[in-house]
Write a protein that holds these residues in place. Structure first.
Motif, PDB file in Angstrom:
ATOM      1  N   ALA A 252       0.812  -1.216   0.000  1.00 32.07           N
ATOM      2  CA  ALA A 252       0.000   0.000   0.000  1.00 32.07           C
ATOM      3  C   ALA A 252       0.843   1.262   0.000  1.00 32.07           C
ATOM      4  CB  ALA A 252      -0.941  -0.001   1.217  1.00 32.07           C
ATOM      5  N   ASN A 253       2.119   1.151   0.359  1.00 31.76           N
ATOM      6  CA  ASN A 253       3.010   2.310   0.358  1.00 31.76           C
ATOM      7  C   ASN A 253       3.449   2.611  -1.077  1.00 31.76           C
ATOM      8  OD1 ASN A 253       5.935   3.391   0.346  1.00 31.76           O
ATOM      9  ND2 ASN A 253       5.217   3.851   2.426  1.00 31.76           N
ATOM     10  N   PRO A 254       3.206   3.821  -1.582  1.00 35.01           N
ATOM     11  CA  PRO A 254       3.538   4.117  -2.994  1.00 35.01           C
ATOM     12  C   PRO A 254       5.010   3.892  -3.322  1.00 35.01           C
ATOM     13  CG  PRO A 254       2.131   5.832  -2.079  1.00 35.01           C
ATOM     14  CD  PRO A 254       2.535   4.962  -0.939  1.00 35.01           C
ATOM     15  N   GLY A 255       5.905   4.343  -2.446  1.00 36.29           N
ATOM     16  CA  GLY A 255       7.329   4.156  -2.708  1.00 36.29           C
ATOM     17  C   GLY A 255       7.706   2.693  -2.725  1.00 36.29           C
ATOM     18  N   ARG A 256       7.156   1.925  -1.812  1.00 38.89           N
ATOM     19  CA  ARG A 256       7.475   0.498  -1.752  1.00 38.89           C
ATOM     20  C   ARG A 256       6.909  -0.225  -2.977  1.00 38.89           C
ATOM     21  NH1 ARG A 256       7.572   0.440   3.514  1.00 38.89           N
ATOM     22  NH2 ARG A 256       5.377  -0.018   3.796  1.00 38.89           N
ATOM     23  N   LEU A 257       5.759   0.230  -3.458  1.00 43.20           N
ATOM     24  CA  LEU A 257       5.186  -0.377  -4.657  1.00 43.20           C
ATOM     25  C   LEU A 257       6.095  -0.132  -5.859  1.00 43.20           C
ATOM     26  CD1 LEU A 257       2.633  -1.946  -5.493  1.00 43.20           C
ATOM     27  CD2 LEU A 257       1.606   0.241  -6.139  1.00 43.20           C
ATOM     28  N   GLU A 258       6.700   1.052  -5.937  1.00 40.97           N
ATOM     29  CA  GLU A 258       7.646   1.335  -7.019  1.00 40.97           C
ATOM     30  C   GLU A 258       8.873   0.436  -6.928  1.00 40.97           C
ATOM     31  OE1 GLU A 258       8.676   5.415  -7.197  1.00 40.97           O
ATOM     32  OE2 GLU A 258       6.629   6.128  -7.499  1.00 40.97           O
ATOM     33  N   VAL A 259       9.356   0.231  -5.704  1.00 37.36           N
ATOM     34  CA  VAL A 259      10.509  -0.656  -5.515  1.00 37.36           C
ATOM     35  C   VAL A 259      10.141  -2.090  -5.874  1.00 37.36           C
ATOM     36  CG1 VAL A 259      12.058  -1.640  -3.782  1.00 37.36           C
ATOM     37  CG2 VAL A 259      11.627   0.823  -3.826  1.00 37.36           C
ATOM     38  N   ALA A 260       8.928  -2.506  -5.527  1.00 38.91           N
ATOM     39  CA  ALA A 260       8.475  -3.845  -5.886  1.00 38.91           C
ATOM     40  C   ALA A 260       8.440  -4.005  -7.405  1.00 38.91           C
ATOM     41  CB  ALA A 260       7.083  -4.108  -5.293  1.00 38.91           C
ATOM     42  N   ARG A 261       8.023  -2.956  -8.108  1.00 41.25           N
ATOM     43  CA  ARG A 261       8.023  -2.991  -9.572  1.00 41.25           C
ATOM     44  C   ARG A 261       9.448  -3.139 -10.104  1.00 41.25           C
ATOM     45  NH1 ARG A 261       8.777  -3.797 -13.852  1.00 41.25           N
ATOM     46  NH2 ARG A 261       7.918  -2.958 -15.794  1.00 41.25           N
ATOM     47  N   ALA A 262      10.393  -2.530  -9.441  1.00 41.04           N
ATOM     48  CA  ALA A 262      11.785  -2.580  -9.905  1.00 41.04           C
ATOM     49  C   ALA A 262      12.372  -3.984  -9.806  1.00 41.04           C
ATOM     50  CB  ALA A 262      12.636  -1.601  -9.099  1.00 41.04           C
ATOM     51  N   ILE A 263      11.888  -4.793  -8.884  1.00 33.46           N
ATOM     52  CA  ILE A 263      12.433  -6.151  -8.734  1.00 33.46           C
ATOM     53  C   ILE A 263      11.461  -7.207  -9.238  1.00 33.46           C
ATOM     54  CG2 ILE A 263      13.908  -5.509  -6.786  1.00 33.46           C
ATOM     55  CD1 ILE A 263      11.806  -6.789  -4.923  1.00 33.46           C
ATOM     56  N   GLU A 266      13.424  -8.786 -12.613  1.00 32.32           N
ATOM     57  CA  GLU A 266      14.773  -9.329 -12.433  1.00 32.32           C
ATOM     58  C   GLU A 266      15.317  -8.896 -11.072  1.00 32.32           C
ATOM     59  OE1 GLU A 266      18.032  -7.301 -14.606  1.00 32.32           O
ATOM     60  OE2 GLU A 266      16.402  -6.209 -15.606  1.00 32.32           O
ATOM     61  N   PRO A 267      16.245  -9.675 -10.498  1.00 33.13           N
ATOM     62  CA  PRO A 267      16.820  -9.316  -9.201  1.00 33.13           C
ATOM     63  C   PRO A 267      17.664  -8.049  -9.320  1.00 33.13           C
ATOM     64  CG  PRO A 267      17.239 -11.630  -9.750  1.00 33.13           C
ATOM     65  CD  PRO A 267      16.749 -10.965 -10.991  1.00 33.13           C
ATOM     66  N   ARG A 268      17.575  -7.222  -8.273  1.00 37.83           N
ATOM     67  CA  ARG A 268      18.372  -5.993  -8.254  1.00 37.83           C
ATOM     68  C   ARG A 268      18.812  -5.708  -6.827  1.00 37.83           C
ATOM     69  NH1 ARG A 268      14.607  -3.827 -12.542  1.00 37.83           N
ATOM     70  NH2 ARG A 268      15.941  -3.364 -14.336  1.00 37.83           N
ATOM     71  N   THR A 269      19.917  -4.952  -6.694  1.00 39.99           N
ATOM     72  CA  THR A 269      20.374  -4.502  -5.386  1.00 39.99           C
ATOM     73  C   THR A 269      19.759  -3.142  -5.082  1.00 39.99           C
ATOM     74  OG1 THR A 269      22.296  -3.317  -6.224  1.00 39.99           O
ATOM     75  CG2 THR A 269      22.579  -5.679  -5.747  1.00 39.99           C
ATOM     76  N   ALA A 270      19.841  -2.755  -3.814  1.00 47.48           N
ATOM     77  CA  ALA A 270      19.318  -1.453  -3.431  1.00 47.48           C
ATOM     78  C   ALA A 270      20.072  -0.335  -4.144  1.00 47.48           C
ATOM     79  CB  ALA A 270      19.419  -1.280  -1.917  1.00 47.48           C
ATOM     80  N   GLY A 271      21.414  -0.489  -4.247  1.00 48.84           N
ATOM     81  CA  GLY A 271      22.204   0.542  -4.912  1.00 48.84           C
ATOM     82  C   GLY A 271      21.837   0.689  -6.370  1.00 48.84           C
ATOM     83  N   LEU A 283      16.426   4.711   1.750  1.00 49.44           N
ATOM     84  CA  LEU A 283      14.987   4.473   1.681  1.00 49.44           C
ATOM     85  C   LEU A 283      14.680   3.214   0.868  1.00 49.44           C
ATOM     86  CD1 LEU A 283      12.167   5.494   2.393  1.00 49.44           C
ATOM     87  CD2 LEU A 283      12.235   6.905   0.325  1.00 49.44           C
ATOM     88  N   VAL A 284      15.417   3.031  -0.252  1.00 47.54           N
ATOM     89  CA  VAL A 284      15.218   1.834  -1.076  1.00 47.54           C
ATOM     90  C   VAL A 284      15.523   0.581  -0.267  1.00 47.54           C
ATOM     91  CG1 VAL A 284      16.043   0.554  -3.085  1.00 47.54           C
ATOM     92  CG2 VAL A 284      15.665   3.023  -3.247  1.00 47.54           C
ATOM     93  N   ASN A 285      16.630   0.627   0.453  1.00 50.46           N
ATOM     94  CA  ASN A 285      17.022  -0.527   1.264  1.00 50.46           C
ATOM     95  C   ASN A 285      15.949  -0.847   2.303  1.00 50.46           C
ATOM     96  OD1 ASN A 285      19.108  -2.495   1.723  1.00 50.46           O
ATOM     97  ND2 ASN A 285      19.424  -1.504   3.704  1.00 50.46           N
ATOM     98  N   ARG A 286      15.376   0.202   2.895  1.00 44.53           N
ATOM     99  CA  ARG A 286      14.318  -0.002   3.894  1.00 44.53           C
ATOM    100  C   ARG A 286      13.088  -0.657   3.248  1.00 44.53           C
ATOM    101  NH1 ARG A 286      12.837   5.399   6.037  1.00 44.53           N
ATOM    102  NH2 ARG A 286      15.042   5.364   6.635  1.00 44.53           N
ATOM    103  N   HIS A 287      12.738  -0.186   2.054  1.00 42.83           N
ATOM    104  CA  HIS A 287      11.591  -0.753   1.348  1.00 42.83           C
ATOM    105  C   HIS A 287      11.834  -2.226   1.005  1.00 42.83           C
ATOM    106  CE1 HIS A 287       9.380   2.868   1.265  1.00 42.83           C
ATOM    107  NE2 HIS A 287       9.959   3.447   0.204  1.00 42.83           N
ATOM    108  N   LEU A 288      13.022  -2.537   0.534  1.00 46.94           N
ATOM    109  CA  LEU A 288      13.344  -3.916   0.163  1.00 46.94           C
ATOM    110  C   LEU A 288      13.270  -4.845   1.377  1.00 46.94           C
ATOM    111  CD1 LEU A 288      16.309  -3.268  -2.282  1.00 46.94           C
ATOM    112  CD2 LEU A 288      14.068  -4.205  -2.886  1.00 46.94           C
TER     113      LEU A 288
END
Length: 328
Positions: A252-263, A266-271, A283-288
């Motif tokens: 439900a968190n918009p930022g976390r949903l964007e991070v979920a879309r990023a992975i 394919e697998p990705r690192t926070a960096g 923030l990305v690391n926290r979302h992951l």
């Protein structure tokens, strides 16, 4: 958000034809989540079943969740109902809607205003009609199925008795369904609504059913033993409400949903995500980590790096898991 049952001093099992008939009528009224093979009703009985459907919907009328003895036949159970004063039985049939005042208020919204008004104002004829409906449903529609399933239910109660002797009340209850787990001296049932029942004085009766699935039904009728109707064959596991809430909150968190879309592809690192989408790496690391903690992403360490990949199966199952918990 579980339902807790404690005070397990008197626990027994029973086979109830009237309870199973109630589950059959419920399944006919809600075929969407009860894909069971039941015999067809003739047109006249279907009309009567629709008139009385409110007694077997989400909340069952008291007669369908009352256990008088451990192994009574339907005719005996029907005689118990016939022996009740009409006004008392009429009140029991209103249990799914509420007391008399609430029933009259909400019955018309459900399309059963005339039926409920008859139970309140003219209980004698209305109760007679209900008893005739039960008898007809049994004789012309359900008796043959009962002869098939009764041995299955009897075998389940015998197995429960053995489990009760070997592992005690909580342990035996924990064998009935994955949604029932031992919790301290009692058990916890995965439900959306919180509840706590101390059955030390009133007792607990478990009733197996071949038709109750996907539900595990807890019937709390004041002055009677608590009744737990469970699938004769345990259903699939259902995540706890707290786990589902955490997954839903994670997405439900918009930022976390964007991070979920990023992975998602394919697998990705926070960096890598932070650099590619110009987002704060902390923030990305926290979302992951939150996605992984909620069971929606998998983390794999590769030397100095940790890659995250969306668990597509877990995300795909989320809707079904929510529905299963709501139906449970």
């Amino acid at each position: 958000m579980p339902v807790a049952i404690v005070g397990l001093t008197t626990v027994s099992a029973a086979v109830s034809p009237l309870s199973e008939l109630g589950s059959a009528l419920h399944a006919v009224g809600d075929p969407g989540h009860h894909p069971v093979d039941l015999p067809p009703m003739d047109a006249a009985l279907r009309r009567r079943a629709r008139r009385w459907a409110f007694t077997t919907r989400a909340i069952r009328a008291t007669p369908f969740v009352t256990v008088w003895g451990p192994d009574e036949e339907f005719a005996t159970q029907l005689d118990h109902l016939r022996a009740l004063p009409p006004r008392r039985l009429g009140g029991q049939l209103l249990r799914p809607i509420g007391d008399t005042g609430a029933a009259l208020r909400y019955a018309r919204a459900r399309g059963v205003g005339d039926q409920v008004a008859a139970l309140v104002e003219r209980p004698g004829p209305a109760v007679t009609e209900f008893l005739e409906f039960l008898a007809e449903s049994w004789e012309t529609w359900f008796a043959a199925r009962w002869r098939e399933v009764r041995p299955v239910l009897a075998a389940r109660t015998r197995r429960f008795a053995l489990d009760l002797a070997a592992g005690g009340p909580a342990g035996a209850l924990g064998t009935l369904d994955p949604s029932i787990t031992v919790a301290g001296a009692g058990v916890s049932i995965a439900k959306v609504r919180n509840g706590r029942h101390d059955v030390a004085r009133r007792g607990l009766v478990v009733v197996p059913s071949t038709l109750i699935n996907p539900h595990v039904y807890v019937a709390d009728v004041p002055g009677r033993p608590l009744v737990l109707i469970h699938p004769a064959a345990p259903g699939p596991p259902v995540p706890a409400a707290r786990d589902l809430l955490r997954r839903l909150a994670a997405l439900a968190n918009p930022g976390r949903l964007e991070v979920a879309r990023a992975i998602a592809t394919e697998p990705r690192t926070a960096g890598e995500i932070a650099a590619r989408w110009h987002v704060d790496p902390t923030l990305v690391n926290r979302h992951l980590r939150e996605l992984a903690a909620a069971g929606l992403a998998r983390a794999t360490r590769r030397g100095r790096y940790v890659q995250y990949e969306l668990d597509a199966a877990a995300v795909d199952a989320l809707g079904g898991d929510v529905l299963a918990l709501l139906l449970r």
